[in-house]
Scaffold this active site. Structure first.
Site, short mmCIF file in Angstrom:
data_model
loop_
_atom_site.label_atom_id
_atom_site.label_comp_id
_atom_site.label_asym_id
_atom_site.label_seq_id
_atom_site.Cartn_x
_atom_site.Cartn_y
_atom_site.Cartn_z
N GLY A 1 0.77 -1.23 0.00
CA GLY A 1 0.00 0.00 0.00
C GLY A 1 0.80 1.28 0.00
O GLY A 1 1.71 1.49 -0.82
N SER B 1 -5.37 9.52 9.75
CA SER B 1 -6.49 9.20 8.86
C SER B 1 -7.52 10.31 8.98
O SER B 1 -7.50 11.10 9.93
CB SER B 1 -7.11 7.86 9.25
OG SER B 1 -8.35 7.64 8.60
N TYR C 1 -10.32 1.07 15.09
CA TYR C 1 -9.38 1.72 14.16
C TYR C 1 -9.48 3.23 14.32
O TYR C 1 -8.46 3.93 14.40
CB TYR C 1 -9.70 1.31 12.72
CG TYR C 1 -8.82 1.98 11.69
CD1 TYR C 1 -7.52 1.52 11.47
CD2 TYR C 1 -9.26 3.07 10.94
CE1 TYR C 1 -6.70 2.12 10.53
CE2 TYR C 1 -8.45 3.68 10.00
CZ TYR C 1 -7.17 3.20 9.80
OH TYR C 1 -6.36 3.82 8.88
#
Length: 338
Positions: free
Chosen positions: A21, A145, A158
């Site tokens: 990724g 994020s 998460y």
């Protein structure tokens, strides 16, 4: 103190989560620009293959198989970089895992494991990097994020880990600035990115998970990381939707709650039956080769105008000013001819 960072071609860069990724994409881009690399992941076979690939292209690359959730492993990474390259200039804390499922369904053991990787991995890397970089200067780049600012259902733990990463990163930055340390600390906040994030996640749902749109290419994140390695920045949102989500969470939290209840569950659930739950990277690497992307069926945005504007604000202002002058001139010419 104004932090001065080296050019990418003159740097030694440590990248965790380097075999998949965003980490893999960043490693390949950095290698093409002449960066010397310390590649870190749990999968030693994949690391060996990647180091061989980059070395064959003229890059100086070494690898260290390590679990970032273990402080002794991360310490070994720093020691290797210092022994082999004389140190490092940028440390990228990218390694991460995820879990899809309602909070009540996810075992505490799995939640703790995710926190070990996503949060403690960042803490271990950042503190070791700060100790080294305070002496010579450089950059710490942590991958957060869009859920660092706004949690989402079905990825609760998460989201919690990325909230924790933001809190730790912001605190560390101020502490280093207060002692005039020559260290830049950047938090990168990507929106949905087409990586192996979904296939590697542990899934508690009855269907296969998917990322909510819009989805961006990992190259957009890699470009942001490399920019931050050479130009001190506080934080970078990758994808305009990430900035929009953060602004909405701050100014209109209950409206965003309502949106999440109505749309976020469906957006993260595909129409495909769930596969084997044990095939995930939570506790051990998944041996699926060096893959930058999952290969999403829908559209993947290969660039982000918002992120480019954020990375190059002066050029953006000049272009906007020029466009304004052009429109004004066009308007005046039409009025004169009328």
């Amino acid at each position: 103190m104004k932090v001065q960072l080296k050019k990418i071609a003159d740097q030694v860069m440590v990248i965790t989560g380097a075999t998949s990724g965003i980490g893999l994409t960043t490693a390949r881009k950095a290698a093409r620009r002449g960066t010397r690399l310390v590649l870190v992941a749990r999968n030693e076979d994949a690391l060996r293959q990647l180091a061989g690939e980059l070395t064959s292209e003229g890059c100086k690359a070494l690898y260290v198989a390590a679990d970032v959730g273990k402080e002794e492993d991360v310490r070994r990474v720093a020691e290797t970089a210092i022994r082999e390259f004389g140190g490092f200039d940028t440390w990228v804390n990218n390694a991460g895992v995820s879990i899809f499922g309602r909070m009540e369904d996810v075992s505490l053991e799995d939640q703790r494991r995710l926190i070990d990787t996503n949060f403690w991995g960042v803490v271990h890397g950042s503190l070791l990097a700060a100790k080294h970089l305070k002496e010579k200067g450089g950059a710490i780049i942590n991958i957060g994020s869009e859920v660092s600012d706004r949690a989402v259902p079905l990825q609760g733990i998460y989201s919690a880990s990325k909230h924790a990463v933001k809190g730790f990163t912001d605190s560390l930055r101020v502490e280093l600035e207060a002692e005039n340390a020559p260290v830049s600390v950047t938090l990168i906040k990507p929106a949905s990115i087409d990586t192996m994030f979904v296939p590697h996640a542990k899934n508690y749902m009855q269907v296969e998970p998917q990322l909510p749109p819009p989805v961006y290419a990992p190259e957009v994140v890699a470009d942001a990381i490399l920019h931050a390695a050479a130009h001190p920045m506080r934080d970078i949102y990758v994808g305009g939707v990430a900035k929009l989500t953060a602004s909405g969470a701050y100014h209109l939290p209950r409206l965003i709650d309502s949106y999440m209840k109505r749309f976020a569950f469906k957006q993260q659930q595909s129409d495909k039956p769930a596969q084997d739950r044990e095939r995930n990277s939570l506790y051990r690497p998944v041996g699926d080769g060096l893959r930058q992307r999952q290969g999403r069926d829908g559209r993947v945005h290969e660039s982000s105008w918002y992120t480019q504007a954020a990375l190059h604000p002066t050029a953006t202002r000049v272009l906007m000013f020029g466009a304004g002058l052009a429109l004004a001139a066009l308007w005046n010419s039409r009025r004169s001819s009328a």
